[in-house]
Design a protein around this motif. Sequence first.
Motif, PDB file in Angstrom:
ATOM      1  N   THR A  21       0.816  -1.214   0.000  1.00  0.00           N
ATOM      2  CA  THR A  21       0.000   0.000   0.000  1.00  0.00           C
ATOM      3  C   THR A  21       0.849   1.263   0.000  1.00  0.00           C
ATOM      4  OG1 THR A  21      -0.146   0.021   2.417  1.00  0.00           O
ATOM      5  CG2 THR A  21      -1.908  -1.126   1.215  1.00  0.00           C
ATOM      6  N   GLY A  22       2.162   1.119   0.212  1.00  0.00           N
ATOM      7  CA  GLY A  22       3.042   2.280   0.267  1.00  0.00           C
ATOM      8  C   GLY A  22       2.865   3.075   1.552  1.00  0.00           C
ATOM      9  N   ASP A  23       2.363   2.420   2.579  1.00  0.00           N
ATOM     10  CA  ASP A  23       2.102   3.077   3.852  1.00  0.00           C
ATOM     11  C   ASP A  23       3.119   2.613   4.887  1.00  0.00           C
ATOM     12  OD1 ASP A  23       0.781   4.656   5.708  1.00  0.00           O
ATOM     13  OD2 ASP A  23      -1.183   3.756   5.350  1.00  0.00           O
ATOM     14  N   THR A  24       3.079   3.235   6.065  1.00  0.00           N
ATOM     15  CA  THR A  24       3.909   2.776   7.172  1.00  0.00           C
ATOM     16  C   THR A  24       3.276   1.527   7.773  1.00  0.00           C
ATOM     17  OG1 THR A  24       2.673   4.068   8.800  1.00  0.00           O
ATOM     18  CG2 THR A  24       4.565   5.154   7.734  1.00  0.00           C
ATOM     19  N   ASP A  25       4.014   0.846   8.630  1.00  0.00           N
ATOM     20  CA  ASP A  25       3.446  -0.313   9.331  1.00  0.00           C
ATOM     21  C   ASP A  25       2.214   0.107  10.126  1.00  0.00           C
ATOM     22  OD1 ASP A  25       5.560  -1.747   8.305  1.00  0.00           O
ATOM     23  OD2 ASP A  25       6.555  -2.080  10.229  1.00  0.00           O
ATOM     24  N   GLU A  26       2.323   1.224  10.848  1.00  0.00           N
ATOM     25  CA  GLU A  26       1.202   1.714  11.644  1.00  0.00           C
ATOM     26  C   GLU A  26       0.014   2.073  10.754  1.00  0.00           C
ATOM     27  OE1 GLU A  26       0.108   5.308  14.753  1.00  0.00           O
ATOM     28  OE2 GLU A  26       2.199   4.846  14.377  1.00  0.00           O
ATOM     29  N   GLY A  27       0.279   2.711   9.642  1.00  0.00           N
ATOM     30  CA  GLY A  27      -0.788   3.072   8.705  1.00  0.00           C
ATOM     31  C   GLY A  27      -1.471   1.848   8.132  1.00  0.00           C
ATOM     32  N   ALA A  28      -0.675   0.809   7.851  1.00  0.00           N
ATOM     33  CA  ALA A  28      -1.251  -0.425   7.315  1.00  0.00           C
ATOM     34  C   ALA A  28      -2.155  -1.103   8.336  1.00  0.00           C
ATOM     35  CB  ALA A  28      -0.131  -1.379   6.883  1.00  0.00           C
ATOM     36  N   VAL A  29      -1.721  -1.115   9.593  1.00  0.00           N
ATOM     37  CA  VAL A  29      -2.551  -1.704  10.651  1.00  0.00           C
ATOM     38  C   VAL A  29      -3.826  -0.885  10.812  1.00  0.00           C
ATOM     39  CG1 VAL A  29      -2.702  -2.198  13.123  1.00  0.00           C
ATOM     40  CG2 VAL A  29      -0.639  -2.797  11.860  1.00  0.00           C
ATOM     41  N   ASP A  30      -3.694   0.432  10.835  1.00  0.00           N
ATOM     42  CA  ASP A  30      -4.863   1.301  10.975  1.00  0.00           C
ATOM     43  C   ASP A  30      -5.862   1.051   9.848  1.00  0.00           C
ATOM     44  OD1 ASP A  30      -5.963   4.352  10.170  1.00  0.00           O
ATOM     45  OD2 ASP A  30      -6.120   3.797  12.289  1.00  0.00           O
ATOM     46  N   ALA A  31      -5.370   0.989   8.613  1.00  0.00           N
ATOM     47  CA  ALA A  31      -6.252   0.762   7.470  1.00  0.00           C
ATOM     48  C   ALA A  31      -6.920  -0.609   7.549  1.00  0.00           C
ATOM     49  CB  ALA A  31      -5.464   0.895   6.168  1.00  0.00           C
ATOM     50  N   ALA A  32      -6.159  -1.627   7.955  1.00  0.00           N
ATOM     51  CA  ALA A  32      -6.714  -2.971   8.042  1.00  0.00           C
ATOM     52  C   ALA A  32      -7.801  -3.055   9.108  1.00  0.00           C
ATOM     53  CB  ALA A  32      -5.606  -3.984   8.332  1.00  0.00           C
ATOM     54  N   VAL A  33      -7.556  -2.431  10.255  1.00  0.00           N
ATOM     55  CA  VAL A  33      -8.552  -2.445  11.335  1.00  0.00           C
ATOM     56  C   VAL A  33      -9.792  -1.663  10.919  1.00  0.00           C
ATOM     57  CG1 VAL A  33      -9.025  -1.675  13.695  1.00  0.00           C
ATOM     58  CG2 VAL A  33      -6.870  -2.823  13.166  1.00  0.00           C
ATOM     59  N   THR A  34      -9.590  -0.513  10.298  1.00  0.00           N
ATOM     60  CA  THR A  34     -10.719   0.288   9.839  1.00  0.00           C
ATOM     61  C   THR A  34     -11.549  -0.479   8.819  1.00  0.00           C
ATOM     62  OG1 THR A  34      -9.481   2.318  10.241  1.00  0.00           O
ATOM     63  CG2 THR A  34     -11.356   2.479   8.752  1.00  0.00           C
ATOM     64  N   THR A  35     -10.881  -1.169   7.897  1.00  0.00           N
ATOM     65  CA  THR A  35     -11.586  -1.969   6.898  1.00  0.00           C
ATOM     66  C   THR A  35     -12.355  -3.111   7.547  1.00  0.00           C
ATOM     67  OG1 THR A  35      -9.937  -1.422   5.218  1.00  0.00           O
ATOM     68  CG2 THR A  35     -11.275  -3.388   4.825  1.00  0.00           C
ATOM     69  N   ALA A  36     -11.730  -3.775   8.509  1.00  0.00           N
ATOM     70  CA  ALA A  36     -12.398  -4.889   9.197  1.00  0.00           C
ATOM     71  C   ALA A  36     -13.624  -4.395   9.959  1.00  0.00           C
ATOM     72  CB  ALA A  36     -11.430  -5.584  10.144  1.00  0.00           C
TER      73      ALA A  36
END
Length: 71
Positions: A21-36
């Motif tokens: 996604t070209g994001d940071t690790d924290e950003g990727a976790v945030d996006a994944a949790v938000t999507t879930a």
Amino acid sequence: MTIEINDPETIALIRLLAARTGDTDEGAVDAAVTTALGALGGRGTSYRERRNARVRARALEAEQPPSPQSV
């Protein structure tokens, strides 16, 4: 709040998602949790389920070591 993840497979998945996604690790976790959470939609909205979620959140907060106080 700090979250410590020790499972190497989970760390690898987070890093793979971040790289893709070209994001940071924290950003990727945030996006994944938000999507879930978005995928859950209207589920989990009964009083009992909301109460249980609050209890789980408080239990997780209680497990966290206190943050140092600045003077």
